[in-house]
Design an enzyme around this catalytic site. Structure first.
Site, PDB file in Angstrom:
ATOM      1  N   LYS A 164       0.815  -1.391  -0.016  1.00  0.00           N
ATOM      2  CA  LYS A 164      -0.068  -0.030  -0.079  1.00  0.00           C
ATOM      3  C   LYS A 164       1.063   1.393   0.004  1.00  0.00           C
ATOM      4  O   LYS A 164       0.726   2.260  -0.800  1.00  0.00           O
ATOM      5  CB  LYS A 164      -0.914  -0.101   1.175  1.00  0.00           C
ATOM      6  CG  LYS A 164      -1.717   1.372   1.490  1.00  0.00           C
ATOM      7  CD  LYS A 164      -2.596   1.487   0.211  1.00  0.00           C
ATOM      8  CE  LYS A 164      -3.271   3.063   0.478  1.00  0.00           C
ATOM      9  NZ  LYS A 164      -4.121   3.310  -0.667  1.00  0.00           N
ATOM     10  N   CYS A 205      -3.809  11.356   1.966  1.00  0.00           N
ATOM     11  CA  CYS A 205      -2.822   9.922   1.827  1.00  0.00           C
ATOM     12  C   CYS A 205      -1.183  10.055   1.445  1.00  0.00           C
ATOM     13  O   CYS A 205      -0.680   9.826   2.130  1.00  0.00           O
ATOM     14  CB  CYS A 205      -3.595   8.871   0.947  1.00  0.00           C
ATOM     15  SG  CYS A 205      -5.114   8.228   1.590  1.00  0.00           S
TER      16      CYS A 205
HETATM   17  P1  NAD Z   1     -11.364   9.785   8.152  1.00  0.00           P
HETATM   18  O1  NAD Z   1     -10.396  10.760   9.057  1.00  0.00           O
HETATM   19  O2  NAD Z   1     -12.165  10.292   6.989  1.00  0.00           O
HETATM   20  O3  NAD Z   1     -12.462   8.743   8.951  1.00  0.00           O
HETATM   21  C1  NAD Z   1     -11.838   8.274  10.172  1.00  0.00           C
HETATM   22  C2  NAD Z   1     -12.967   7.908  11.185  1.00  0.00           C
HETATM   23  O4  NAD Z   1     -12.647   6.914  12.334  1.00  0.00           O
HETATM   24  C3  NAD Z   1     -13.351   9.043  11.910  1.00  0.00           C
HETATM   25  O5  NAD Z   1     -14.711   9.327  11.375  1.00  0.00           O
HETATM   26  C4  NAD Z   1     -13.017   8.932  13.224  1.00  0.00           C
HETATM   27  O6  NAD Z   1     -14.178   9.556  14.035  1.00  0.00           O
HETATM   28  C5  NAD Z   1     -13.116   7.465  13.405  1.00  0.00           C
HETATM   29  N1  NAD Z   1     -12.754   6.736  14.537  1.00  0.00           N
HETATM   30  C6  NAD Z   1     -11.305   7.037  14.885  1.00  0.00           C
HETATM   31  N2  NAD Z   1     -11.035   6.234  16.019  1.00  0.00           N
HETATM   32  C7  NAD Z   1     -12.163   5.343  16.189  1.00  0.00           C
HETATM   33  C8  NAD Z   1     -12.458   4.573  17.286  1.00  0.00           C
HETATM   34  N3  NAD Z   1     -11.749   3.898  18.056  1.00  0.00           N
HETATM   35  N4  NAD Z   1     -13.840   3.941  17.106  1.00  0.00           N
HETATM   36  C9  NAD Z   1     -14.539   4.218  16.109  1.00  0.00           C
HETATM   37  N5  NAD Z   1     -14.580   5.372  15.196  1.00  0.00           N
HETATM   38  C10 NAD Z   1     -13.270   5.732  15.276  1.00  0.00           C
HETATM   39  O7  NAD Z   1     -10.106   8.587   7.500  1.00  0.00           O
HETATM   40  P2  NAD Z   1     -10.211   8.186   6.129  1.00  0.00           P
HETATM   41  O8  NAD Z   1      -9.672   9.145   5.051  1.00  0.00           O
HETATM   42  O9  NAD Z   1     -11.316   7.409   5.968  1.00  0.00           O
HETATM   43  O10 NAD Z   1      -8.747   7.178   6.149  1.00  0.00           O
HETATM   44  C11 NAD Z   1      -8.984   6.058   7.120  1.00  0.00           C
HETATM   45  C12 NAD Z   1      -7.647   5.112   6.951  1.00  0.00           C
HETATM   46  O11 NAD Z   1      -7.804   4.612   5.353  1.00  0.00           O
HETATM   47  C13 NAD Z   1      -6.374   5.858   6.913  1.00  0.00           C
HETATM   48  O12 NAD Z   1      -5.308   5.130   7.292  1.00  0.00           O
HETATM   49  C14 NAD Z   1      -5.996   6.327   5.351  1.00  0.00           C
HETATM   50  O13 NAD Z   1      -4.824   6.408   5.083  1.00  0.00           O
HETATM   51  C15 NAD Z   1      -6.495   4.911   4.685  1.00  0.00           C
HETATM   52  N6  NAD Z   1      -7.275   5.495   3.288  1.00  0.00           N
HETATM   53  C16 NAD Z   1      -7.473   6.612   3.003  1.00  0.00           C
HETATM   54  C17 NAD Z   1      -8.027   6.862   1.702  1.00  0.00           C
HETATM   55  C18 NAD Z   1      -8.771   8.082   1.380  1.00  0.00           C
HETATM   56  O14 NAD Z   1      -8.976   8.447   0.156  1.00  0.00           O
HETATM   57  N7  NAD Z   1      -9.344   9.054   2.135  1.00  0.00           N
HETATM   58  C19 NAD Z   1      -7.879   5.840   0.665  1.00  0.00           C
HETATM   59  C20 NAD Z   1      -7.129   4.525   1.051  1.00  0.00           C
HETATM   60  C21 NAD Z   1      -6.739   4.447   2.217  1.00  0.00           C
END
Ligand code: NAD
Length: 454
Positions: A207, A263
């Site tokens: 990744k 990211c």
């Molecule tokens: P985000 O910040 O949009 O969402 C994360 C969510 O998790 C938030 O709503 C937060 O309140 C919740 N959260 C945190 N701790 C928690 C807990 N203990 N229990 C319940 N909920 C909890 O993040 P995202 O953009 O969705 O990214 C998430 C992961 O996916 C990251 O590691 C990111 O690198 C990866 N990722 C993101 C993308 C993208 O385009 N955004 C693409 C691929 C991978």
């Protein structure tokens, strides 16, 4: 199968809704009570095209439920997917895994025998092993498997990316993990989506490798754009020419103001730290990060130069501030570096962005927000295109020009035709578009690349 998704953000919410649409029974849990309440009421906490319809349809069918009770969500689940944030850790540039480990600690009491925990979040190599170690300490009697299932969807086209992936990547090292992850993705396998099984370490590192490689392509084309400007070539023509080569491919060859988003910056940073720690440094990727940081600052300088060297008291109308189009995500957007630098030089910033205001209003203090490009451009001295929303491609430059005080157009995404912009009255400059700094008389290469705004 009952699935529990932890985190209702860009990845968690989209994935949860898509799994529900495949027919799985999904519980999506978030610790943010407002977010959960919004989702229960059918209000989307993020902007992602098509997401509201998908969630509404699957909520109505009872296939997806939102809660902030981990007990409700985890109890009886076959698979728990972690989709919480893994931002840059303050101070040292590593991935901050505190949300992951907190979630593991919180869910541990509710896990039932033979549960599979899969990490969708982007986490450094070795994290699955560490999750396993922690869960074993918390629940020594529990039979469970920990898998890595990194997500590759892109904001703006997340649903399509999830439902029509180039591949699904699963790192497993137990037959139980393999069996359940096979079942989870069967609906995609039936549509011939490649499901790649690897070791957990390979999946975790792949990744980061993918994001670092894409960031490298962007920094490469951005530096090449600078060269184009000094030697009289056109970076769009070069991108077309090299992108036609199947070994290179046309994607991520759009020159611009540098990569941003939730990211690439954090994943490049984390990968560099992982490699250094392993005493196997990724020197190319270290350079990619440096080029990108300098790029954003250089773009502010470029705007200042286009304004005649002084932006003090000048009004700059900015089209787009999100890190890319079709999202409301402002994380690490180039605008967050470029606009404050211009403000520090005395510029007055007008902004128009179809979705950026909600997140951007606190991140960009002092800018004035407008709902139309024409309004933003009224009495402006210059127009700057920063994010290539489709809405902006079709704007009437002649009309905009009539409302402006000045005539400068800086197109940091090459969305406008230089000919049309000039016909509308603008003095146009784009990125890597040929003749802007080529000194024909002396045939000398005038390379003027200062990385900082002094
Ligand atoms: P985000 O910040 O949009 O969402 C994360 C969510 O998790 C938030 O709503 C937060 O309140 C919740 N959260 C945190 N701790 C928690 C807990 N203990 N229990 C319940 N909920 C909890 O993040 P995202 O953009 O969705 O990214 C998430 C992961 O996916 C990251 O590691 C990111 O690198 C990866 N990722 C993101 C993308 C993208 O385009 N955004 C693409 C691929 C991978």
């Amino acid at each position: 199968m009952k699935i529990c998704m932890i985190g209702a953000g860009y990845v968690g919410l989209v994935s949860a809704a898509c799994f529900a649409d495949f027919g799985w029974n999904v519980h999506c849990v978030d610790k943010d009570a407002n977010r959960v309440e919004d989702l229960k009421q059918g209000r989307m906490p993020i902007y992602e095209p098509g997401l509201d319809d998908l969630v509404e349809r699957n909520s109505a069918a009872g296939r997806i439920r939102f809660t902030n009770s981990l007990e409700e969500a985890v109890s009886g689940s076959d698979i728990v997917l972690l989709a919480v944030g893994t931002p840059v850790r303050r101070g040292d540039g590593y991935a901050d895994l505190s949300y992951i480990f907190q979630a593991v600690e919180d869910l541990a009491p509710y896990c039932e025998q033979n549960i599979v925990i899969a990490t969708k979040s982007t986490v450094p190599v070795g994290t699955s092993r560490e999750i396993e170690r922690r869960l074993r300490t918390l629940r020594p009697e529990l039979d469970f498997a920990v898998c890595s299932n990194p997500e590759f969807l892109r904001e703006g086209s997340a649903i399509r990316d999830f439902t029509h992936p180039d591949r699904v990547l699963v790192g497993v090292d137990t037959s139980r993990g393999r069996e359940l992850m096979d079942r989870l993705y069967e609906p995609l396998a039936l549509r011939n989506a490649p499901i790649i099984f690897t070791s957990r370490e390979s999946a975790e590192l792949a990744k980061y490798a993918a994001n670092a490689f894409l960031a490298l392509k962007i920094s490469f084309i951005n530096e090449l754009a600078d060269l184009c400007e000094t030697v009289g070539a056109d970076v769009n023509e070069i991108a077309n020419a090299i992108g036609a080569d199947g070994r290179i491919g046309p994607k991520f060859l759009h020159a611009g103001p540098g990569y941003g988003g939730s990211c690439f910056p954090k994943d490049v940073s984390a990968l560099i730290r992982t490699a250094r720690e392993a005493r196997s440094p990724l020197t190319i990727i270290e350079q990619v990060e440096k080029v990108n940081l300098e790029r954003k600052i250089a773009m502010a300088r470029r705007i200042e130069e286009a304004a005649g060297g002084i932006v003090q008291g000048k009004t700059i109308a900015v089209l787009g501030v999100t890190f890319k189009p079709n999202t409301d995500d402002m994380r690490e957007a180039p605008s967050l570096v470029i606009l404050p630098l211009l403000q520090s030089r005395g510029a007055i910033i007008h902004v128009c962005d179809p979705q950026g205001r909600k997140q951007g209003k606190d991140l960009l203090p002092g800018v004035e927000w407008f709902t139309s490009a024409t309004e933003a451009a009224r009495d402006a001295d210059m127009l700057v295109a920063l994010t290539e929303w489709n809405e902006f491609r079709a704007i009437d430059l002649e009309e905009i020009f009539q409302h402006m005080r000045g005539n400068v157009l800086v197109d940091l995404r090459n969305v406008f035709s230089p000919q049309l912009a000039e016909a509308a009255g603008f003095s146009y400059s784009g990125i890597g578009r040929g003749d802007t700094r080529y000194d024909e008389r002396s045939q000398s290469l005038e390379i003027n690349k200062s990385a900082t705004m002094n």
